[in-house]
Design an enzyme around this catalytic site. Structure first.
Site, PDB file in Angstrom:
ATOM      1  N   GLU A 416       0.831  -1.228   0.000  1.00 38.50           N
ATOM      2  CA  GLU A 416       0.000   0.000   0.000  1.00 38.50           C
ATOM      3  C   GLU A 416       0.858   1.267   0.000  1.00 38.50           C
ATOM      4  O   GLU A 416       0.494   2.276   0.606  1.00 38.50           O
ATOM      5  CB  GLU A 416      -1.011  -0.048   1.157  1.00 38.50           C
TER       6      GLU A 416
HETATM    7  C1  LIG Z   1       2.507  -9.533   1.154  1.00 40.30           C
HETATM    8  C2  LIG Z   1       2.120  -8.503   0.136  1.00 40.30           C
HETATM    9  C3  LIG Z   1       0.780  -8.274  -0.119  1.00 40.30           C
HETATM   10  C4  LIG Z   1       0.401  -7.372  -1.121  1.00 40.30           C
HETATM   11  N1  LIG Z   1      -0.935  -7.189  -1.397  1.00 40.30           N
HETATM   12  C5  LIG Z   1      -1.296  -6.442  -2.486  1.00 40.30           C
HETATM   13  C6  LIG Z   1      -2.667  -6.376  -2.901  1.00 40.30           C
HETATM   14  O1  LIG Z   1      -3.565  -6.940  -2.262  1.00 40.30           O
HETATM   15  N2  LIG Z   1      -2.960  -5.679  -4.039  1.00 40.30           N
HETATM   16  C7  LIG Z   1      -2.011  -5.042  -4.777  1.00 40.30           C
HETATM   17  O2  LIG Z   1      -2.359  -4.426  -5.772  1.00 40.30           O
HETATM   18  N3  LIG Z   1      -0.703  -5.059  -4.389  1.00 40.30           N
HETATM   19  C8  LIG Z   1      -0.321  -5.751  -3.282  1.00 40.30           C
HETATM   20  N4  LIG Z   1       1.001  -5.827  -2.903  1.00 40.30           N
HETATM   21  C9  LIG Z   1       1.991  -5.163  -3.727  1.00 40.30           C
HETATM   22  C10 LIG Z   1       2.645  -3.947  -3.083  1.00 40.30           C
HETATM   23  O3  LIG Z   1       1.736  -2.896  -3.010  1.00 40.30           O
HETATM   24  C11 LIG Z   1       3.904  -3.613  -3.883  1.00 40.30           C
HETATM   25  O4  LIG Z   1       4.851  -4.627  -3.578  1.00 40.30           O
HETATM   26  C12 LIG Z   1       4.476  -2.242  -3.543  1.00 40.30           C
HETATM   27  O5  LIG Z   1       3.635  -1.229  -4.012  1.00 40.30           O
HETATM   28  C13 LIG Z   1       5.876  -2.032  -4.123  1.00 40.30           C
HETATM   29  O6  LIG Z   1       5.935  -2.384  -5.483  1.00 40.30           O
HETATM   30  P1  LIG Z   1       7.067  -3.388  -5.991  1.00 40.30           P
HETATM   31  O7  LIG Z   1       7.066  -4.573  -5.137  1.00 40.30           O
HETATM   32  O8  LIG Z   1       6.887  -3.577  -7.443  1.00 40.30           O
HETATM   33  O9  LIG Z   1       8.436  -2.635  -5.733  1.00 40.30           O
HETATM   34  P2  LIG Z   1       9.124  -1.580  -6.716  1.00 40.30           P
HETATM   35  O10 LIG Z   1       8.141  -0.579  -7.161  1.00 40.30           O
HETATM   36  O11 LIG Z   1       9.930  -2.303  -7.730  1.00 40.30           O
HETATM   37  O12 LIG Z   1      10.114  -0.834  -5.702  1.00 40.30           O
HETATM   38  C14 LIG Z   1      11.396  -1.336  -5.339  1.00 40.30           C
HETATM   39  C15 LIG Z   1      12.085  -0.301  -4.483  1.00 40.30           C
HETATM   40  O13 LIG Z   1      12.277   0.908  -5.227  1.00 40.30           O
HETATM   41  C16 LIG Z   1      11.711   1.992  -4.522  1.00 40.30           C
HETATM   42  N5  LIG Z   1      11.191   2.970  -5.488  1.00 40.30           N
HETATM   43  C17 LIG Z   1      10.350   2.761  -6.521  1.00 40.30           C
HETATM   44  N6  LIG Z   1      10.100   3.916  -7.145  1.00 40.30           N
HETATM   45  C18 LIG Z   1      10.793   4.875  -6.503  1.00 40.30           C
HETATM   46  C19 LIG Z   1      10.948   6.282  -6.658  1.00 40.30           C
HETATM   47  N7  LIG Z   1      10.335   6.975  -7.624  1.00 40.30           N
HETATM   48  N8  LIG Z   1      11.766   6.942  -5.795  1.00 40.30           N
HETATM   49  C20 LIG Z   1      12.392   6.278  -4.809  1.00 40.30           C
HETATM   50  N9  LIG Z   1      12.290   4.950  -4.599  1.00 40.30           N
HETATM   51  C21 LIG Z   1      11.493   4.268  -5.436  1.00 40.30           C
HETATM   52  C22 LIG Z   1      10.616   1.378  -3.664  1.00 40.30           C
HETATM   53  O14 LIG Z   1      10.275   2.194  -2.582  1.00 40.30           O
HETATM   54  C23 LIG Z   1      11.276   0.090  -3.247  1.00 40.30           C
HETATM   55  O15 LIG Z   1      12.116   0.324  -2.162  1.00 40.30           O
HETATM   56  C24 LIG Z   1       1.401  -6.668  -1.861  1.00 40.30           C
HETATM   57  C25 LIG Z   1       2.755  -6.872  -1.554  1.00 40.30           C
HETATM   58  C26 LIG Z   1       3.120  -7.774  -0.591  1.00 40.30           C
HETATM   59  C27 LIG Z   1       4.589  -7.993  -0.308  1.00 40.30           C
END
Ligand SMILES: Cc1cc2nc3c(=O)[nH]c(=O)nc-3n(C[C@H](O)[C@H](O)[C@H](O)COP(=O)(O)OP(=O)(O)OC[C@H]3O[C@@H](n4cnc5c(N)ncnc54)[C@H](O)[C@@H]3O)c2cc1C
Length: 439
Positions: A416
């Site tokens: 989130e």
């Molecule tokens: C157990 C679990 C349950 C979940 N449940 C749901 C759900 O029900 N529905 C749903 O839609 N999603 C869900 N998610 C997904 C979750 O919302 C995403 O994992 C989260 O938004 C981060 O996206 P990502 O994993 O692709 O990481 P990425 O976006 O690849 O980020 C990787 C890193 O880069 C950083 N980063 C990215 N962009 C920037 C920027 N512009 N500036 C600085 N830093 C940056 C991030 O903060 C992070 O540290 C869930 C995740 C988990 C682990």
């Protein structure tokens, strides 16, 4: 209730009483007996904000449900299994539809009551919170806030009774922090749409009956939102993501949508406005996660105090060693630092709910919910780490009550909206749109 500040306090209190609010300090004696730390929270909110007797009864139900969930939740965590009892117990105590309006079969809990309910359930753990937050804040409230009258009548009573369980499908393998880059597409066909794509890391993904899905028009490129029936042909669970660090009792799945049909009446809100639905659901969800994290901190405090009082080393209880006292003091301070931060975000959201066209209020609620989620998740994880330290070697066993919080709570700094995204959001709301670090 409409009262000017010039009216006398007595008149205001009489009006509060007439509307059924309980001011515990002045009107007592409504006997509240709940888990100790939670009882303090409820009394404090009742005496400052005011809580109606039916609101207190929602919180009494939450207290009973949390108590009842403790055993199954711990057993399922130890055996690394999804906990189906979370939903069953919430249905039993009529809590699954707590924030849904009464006219649609819910209990009409306003945001502060929803937050207190999640605070108590958060003591049991974030596995419970994840199911409830996704179903209520990201699912039911999205339908309540953006749905047509037909959609509300069709979905909300069943979401309250447990016949429907929601998931929220925004994240994709290539679109996480930048959800607007999502690749799932939809195209018009006959009386509806066909959706094609993948959704990744979806909580409740393999157990939900319905999912709020965000997809991009293959014609215009605009993003829209849909209420998708998970039993529809083409909807499948690709993988249940079980190799997680924690949060074992919550289902996390990868979902495949192969030309899934959605009737046109199940588009949520208007075409092309899907991201408005996504972001407003996340506003609700972040207050929910922050509230759950209060419960985590409360349980960490309770467990750490008990251990500090009973474990003897160097000839005295470890709680008499000052460095252990520092951990206790820090957990207690973490909790107090976040408590009213979360409640304030909840109350700002309530204010916005009463004036949905006020963009200034929306920005304030957005800002406070991001700050509350960012701070409460960071400090809940710090509290779990400190509680584990107080427990020493036993704290590192998965059988200790605090290790579960340590493993489960880490995700609150990721889902989130990650810590980084929350900070960028807060900074841009402070500095103004020209300083947005990402789009
Ligand atoms: C157990 C679990 C349950 C979940 N449940 C749901 C759900 O029900 N529905 C749903 O839609 N999603 C869900 N998610 C997904 C979750 O919302 C995403 O994992 C989260 O938004 C981060 O996206 P990502 O994993 O692709 O990481 P990425 O976006 O690849 O980020 C990787 C890193 O880069 C950083 N980063 C990215 N962009 C920037 C920027 N512009 N500036 C600085 N830093 C940056 C991030 O903060 C992070 O540290 C869930 C995740 C988990 C682990």
């Amino acid at each position: 209730m409409n009262m000017s500040s010039e009216e006398s306090p007595i008149l205001i209190l009489q009006a509060l009483r007439k509307e059924g609010y309980l001011n515990l300090l002045l009107f007592g004696p409504y006997e509240i007996v709940m888990e100790e730390i939670f009882e303090e929270s409820v009394k404090e909110v009742a005496s400052t904000v005011g809580l109606k007797s039916e609101e207190i009864s929602i919180l009494e139900d939450a207290d009973r449900a949390a108590e009842e969930l403790l055993a199954s939740e711990f057993e399922r965590y130890v055996t690394r299994k999804y906990n189906p009892e979370i939903k069953e117990v919430l249905v039993k105590y009529n809590l699954l539809g707590a924030p849904i309006a009464r006219e649609y079969g819910g209990r009409g809990a306003r945001q502060i009551v929803e937050s207190l309910m999640l605070e108590r359930l958060g003591q049991v753990g974030l596995g419970v919170i994840t199911l409830v937050d996704v179903h209520q804040c990201l699912g039911s409230l999205a339908v309540q806030e953006w749905g047509s009258e037909e959609q509300k009548k069709k979905y909300l009573p069943k979401a309250a009774s447990g016949e429907i369980l929601f998931a929220y499908g925004l994240t994709e393998p290539e679109a996480g922090s930048d959800p607007a880059s999502l690749k799932t597409t939809y195209r018009k066909e006959g009386d509806g749409y066909r959706i094609k794509g993948s959704k990744y890391l979806i909580s409740n993904g393999s157990v939900a009956t319905h999912m709020i899905v965000f997809a991009r028009s293959s014609d215009s490129g605009q993003i829209s939102s849909f209420i998708v029936n998970t039993s529809e042909k083409g909807f499948s669970v690709e993988i249940r993501l079980e190799e997680k660090v924690g949060l074992f009792t919550s289902d996390t799945s990868m979902i495949s949508l192969e030309d899934v049909f959605v009737p046109k009446e199940d588009m949520l809100h208007v075409e092309g406005k899907g991201m408005a639905v996504a972001y407003s659901a996340l506003l609700n969800g972040r207050i929910g996660i922050g509230s759950g994290c209060l419960g985590v901190m409360e349980d960490c405090l309770k467990q750490a105090k008990e251990r500090a009082r009973n474990r003897v080393q160097h000839g005295k209880e470890i709680g008499k060693h000052q460095l252990i006292q520092r951990h206790i003091a820090t957990i207690a301070s973490n909790l107090e630092a976040c408590r009213w931060l979360v409640y304030r975000a909840a109350m700002k959201k309530e204010e916005y709910d009463r004036n949905r066209s006020d963009v200034r209020l929306r920005a304030q609620a957005d800002r406070l919910s991001a700050i509350a989620k960012y701070m409460a998740s960071t400090l809940a994880f710090d509290s779990a780490d400190r509680a584990m330290q107080v427990f020493g070697g036993f704290g590192y066993s998965i059988l200790s009550p605090v290790a579960k919080h340590f493993l489960d709570t880490r995700v609150a700094r990721i889902y989130e909206g990650t810590d980084e995204i929350m900070q960028l959001k807060i900074a841009s709301l402070e500095l103004g749109k020209d300083f947005e670090a990402y789009r």
